[in-house]
Motif scaffolding. Structure first.
Motif, PDB file in Angstrom:
ATOM      1  N   LEU A 259     -60.045 -20.728  30.482  1.00 36.86           N
ATOM      2  CA  LEU A 259     -61.400 -20.326  30.873  1.00 36.86           C
ATOM      3  C   LEU A 259     -62.427 -21.313  30.330  1.00 36.86           C
ATOM      4  N   ARG A 260     -62.312 -21.628  29.054  1.00 37.04           N
ATOM      5  CA  ARG A 260     -63.268 -22.562  28.427  1.00 37.04           C
ATOM      6  C   ARG A 260     -63.171 -23.957  29.058  1.00 37.04           C
ATOM      7  N   ALA A 261     -61.953 -24.371  29.356  1.00 40.03           N
ATOM      8  CA  ALA A 261     -61.764 -25.694  29.972  1.00 40.03           C
ATOM      9  C   ALA A 261     -62.455 -25.755  31.330  1.00 40.03           C
ATOM     10  N   TYR A 262     -62.288 -24.722  32.149  1.00 42.14           N
ATOM     11  CA  TYR A 262     -62.946 -24.698  33.461  1.00 42.14           C
ATOM     12  C   TYR A 262     -64.461 -24.701  33.278  1.00 42.14           C
TER      13      TYR A 262
ATOM     14  N   TRP B  72     -69.506 -29.979  37.575  1.00 42.00           N
ATOM     15  CA  TRP B  72     -69.330 -29.445  38.918  1.00 42.00           C
ATOM     16  C   TRP B  72     -70.378 -30.031  39.853  1.00 42.00           C
ATOM     17  N   ASP B  73     -70.043 -30.084  41.104  1.00 40.58           N
ATOM     18  CA  ASP B  73     -70.889 -30.694  42.124  1.00 40.58           C
ATOM     19  C   ASP B  73     -71.697 -29.610  42.824  1.00 40.58           C
TER      20      ASP B  73
ATOM     21  N   THR C 254     -78.716 -24.827  42.806  1.00 38.31           N
ATOM     22  CA  THR C 254     -77.442 -24.119  42.742  1.00 38.31           C
ATOM     23  C   THR C 254     -77.108 -23.827  41.288  1.00 38.31           C
ATOM     24  N   VAL C 255     -76.658 -22.609  41.017  1.00 41.78           N
ATOM     25  CA  VAL C 255     -76.208 -22.242  39.673  1.00 41.78           C
ATOM     26  C   VAL C 255     -74.731 -21.858  39.737  1.00 41.78           C
ATOM     27  N   ARG C 256     -74.081 -21.889  38.572  1.00 40.21           N
ATOM     28  CA  ARG C 256     -72.681 -21.454  38.496  1.00 40.21           C
ATOM     29  C   ARG C 256     -72.621 -20.262  37.563  1.00 40.21           C
ATOM     30  N   ILE C 257     -72.020 -19.177  38.046  1.00 40.11           N
ATOM     31  CA  ILE C 257     -71.868 -17.953  37.253  1.00 40.11           C
ATOM     32  C   ILE C 257     -70.390 -17.599  37.228  1.00 40.11           C
ATOM     33  N   ILE C 258     -69.788 -17.643  36.031  1.00 40.01           N
ATOM     34  CA  ILE C 258     -68.381 -17.274  35.873  1.00 40.01           C
ATOM     35  C   ILE C 258     -68.337 -15.850  35.351  1.00 40.01           C
ATOM     36  N   HIS C 259     -67.638 -14.977  36.074  1.00 45.31           N
ATOM     37  CA  HIS C 259     -67.628 -13.561  35.691  1.00 45.31           C
ATOM     38  C   HIS C 259     -66.381 -12.859  36.219  1.00 45.31           C
TER      39      HIS C 259
END
Length: 127
Positions: free
Chosen positions: A33-36, A41-42, A75-80
């Protein structure tokens, strides 16, 4: 020589099995998870998509890339977690966090359930 029917049966079984395996995301550990979350990211390639990352503690984890009027810049990235209907965030060991999601020319607050390994670092949310 085998009949076309038996070959077709074998191939059908293979592809159905492969599809079933592909539909089940792989288990992830905290390090994965931490690695990702730590990878660049594009924004242009990711905007308005959702990526299934895998399963952490047997619960699906996704990365959402919402964007609005000024894309791809905003654009935002949300990991959940993608919670099952019968689960609460606390019951899966997640932490509820509020994030800003672009909508029209503004942003709105959205509550998401974040896997615990990403909370302290704040890597669950990136702009």
């Amino acid at each position: 020589m085998r009949s076309p029917t038996s070959i077709l049966t074998v191939l059908t079984s293979f592809f159905v099995g492969a599809a079933a395996c592909a539909a089940t995301p792989a288990q992830m550990d905290a390090a994965a998870l931490r690695a990702y979350a730590g990878k660049p990211w594009d924004k242009a390639a990711s905007m308005n998509t959702t990526v299934e990352l895998g399963r952490y503690r047997d619960v699906p984890v996704v990365a959402d890339f919402p964007c609005s009027d000024v894309c791809p810049q905003y654009t935002v990235r949300i990991i959940h977690y993608r919670l099952p209907a019968d689960a609460s965030c606390a019951s899966v060991g997640g932490v509820e966090k509020q994030v800003l999601v672009p909508i029209a020319i503004a942003v709105r607050t959205k509550t998401v359930c974040v896997p615990a390994p990403l909370v302290e670092s704040g890597q669950y949310y990136a702009r």
